[in-house]
Design an enzyme around this catalytic site. Sequence first.
Site, mmCIF file in Angstrom:
data_model
loop_
_atom_site.group_PDB
_atom_site.id
_atom_site.type_symbol
_atom_site.label_atom_id
_atom_site.label_comp_id
_atom_site.label_asym_id
_atom_site.label_seq_id
_atom_site.Cartn_x
_atom_site.Cartn_y
_atom_site.Cartn_z
ATOM 1 N N CYS A 101 5.031 -3.959 6.710
ATOM 2 C CA CYS A 101 5.720 -5.049 5.935
ATOM 3 C C CYS A 101 5.810 -6.335 6.729
ATOM 4 C CB CYS A 101 6.971 -4.461 5.436
ATOM 5 S SG CYS A 101 6.759 -3.134 4.604
ATOM 6 N N HIS A 107 11.558 -10.308 3.837
ATOM 7 C CA HIS A 107 10.954 -8.901 3.200
ATOM 8 C C HIS A 107 11.683 -8.312 2.064
ATOM 9 C CE1 HIS A 107 8.495 -5.547 2.640
ATOM 10 N NE2 HIS A 107 9.658 -4.676 3.342
ATOM 11 N N ASN A 142 9.452 -3.172 -3.325
ATOM 12 C CA ASN A 142 8.783 -3.624 -1.953
ATOM 13 C C ASN A 142 7.191 -3.436 -1.840
ATOM 14 O OD1 ASN A 142 8.086 -3.371 0.804
ATOM 15 N ND2 ASN A 142 9.713 -2.000 1.274
#
Length: 328
Positions: free
Chosen positions: A111, A255, A285
């Site tokens: 990520c 993030h 996400n």
Amino acid sequence: MGINILGMGSYVPEQTLCNDDFKKFVDTNDEWIRTRTGIVERRMAGWEPAWYMGKTAALAALEKAGVKPEEIGLIICTTVTPDFLTPSMASIIQYEIGAENAAAFDLNAACSGFVYGLDTARRFLASDDSPKYVLVVSSEATSRFCDFKDRQTCILFGDGAAAAVVEKSDKIFSSFLGSDGSGARVLFARNLSPAKEIRLKSEFDDGFPEKDVHMLYQDGKTVYKFATQALPKAFELAAGKIGMTKDDIDWFIPHQANVRIIETAAKKLGAHMDKFIITLDHFGNTSSASIPLALNEGIEKGLVQRGQKLALIGFGAGLTYGGIILEY
Ligand code: COA
């Protein structure tokens, strides 16, 4: 030397899963997911390969930038869900968009991928034989490795892609990239190969929990704790190099994993949540695509303006983390 983000583009699949849709797979409900994560819905790639989403985002970014595909000298793709082990997603996109003069490779920093990818782009642009333009594409079909029997994990993720065309400039830029490999076993997905018999009897491999082949495993609480420390640390280490503080930043683009993680990080930094761009409520996400999706949404909504100072801060499997301070 810094970079100029000439243009960005994004793409998300049409199919939307709302929280209550997960009741079909696991014992959960909208209230739990909203209050524990801030997520309301996310997109799902049905037939769409990750490269296709990346290609669509890349074409949109090129159009915004006013750059022709053949002018791109390098394509860096970030993904944890490539459709092929080889060739790279970058090579597929290079062919699909007609970027015939571009070198191409994939980068996996989970990520944190876009932060790593953009920093890598800057380093290529700073080199003696620098390309004129670099295209960074982050594309993720996380639904392909989510275990839809695991309620703690599957509700968090979504699919999508975003891309940026960058060139060299004298705008401010600072970065920090970090990794703590001791956290490998708290967030992982194995290769598609069953490979039990080829795993090494080693301290490294023995420590991994068992998980269905190639499905994502996470120890949510440990990842949560890491994330709340990693985000402020990534910011401070990147900003500190150029003597900047949170007061110099117009927008934090973190993030997008869990709004509680972002709120805790904001508190640690002493920064107001109004300065954070949040998209996880509608995208969940999306791994390495989450930061560029949020940045592009901020630009498209007119929140992020030219000349403003941005902090891109990420964390992910590895465990990796990283921050970039730049002027838009
Ligand atoms: N629906 C309903 N209940 C759920 C649930 C779900 N989707 N998932 C877990 N639960 C239950 C648990 O089983 C537990 O029940 P119990 O008390 O009877 O044992 C209870 O809810 C609390 O679980 P807990 O794990 O303590 O919740 P939490 O507040 O820590 O939230 C996460 C769990 C996963 C949302 C949170 O830990 C998190 O966001 N971690 C970081 C994950 C992450 O960011 N991953 C990606 C990194 S890039």
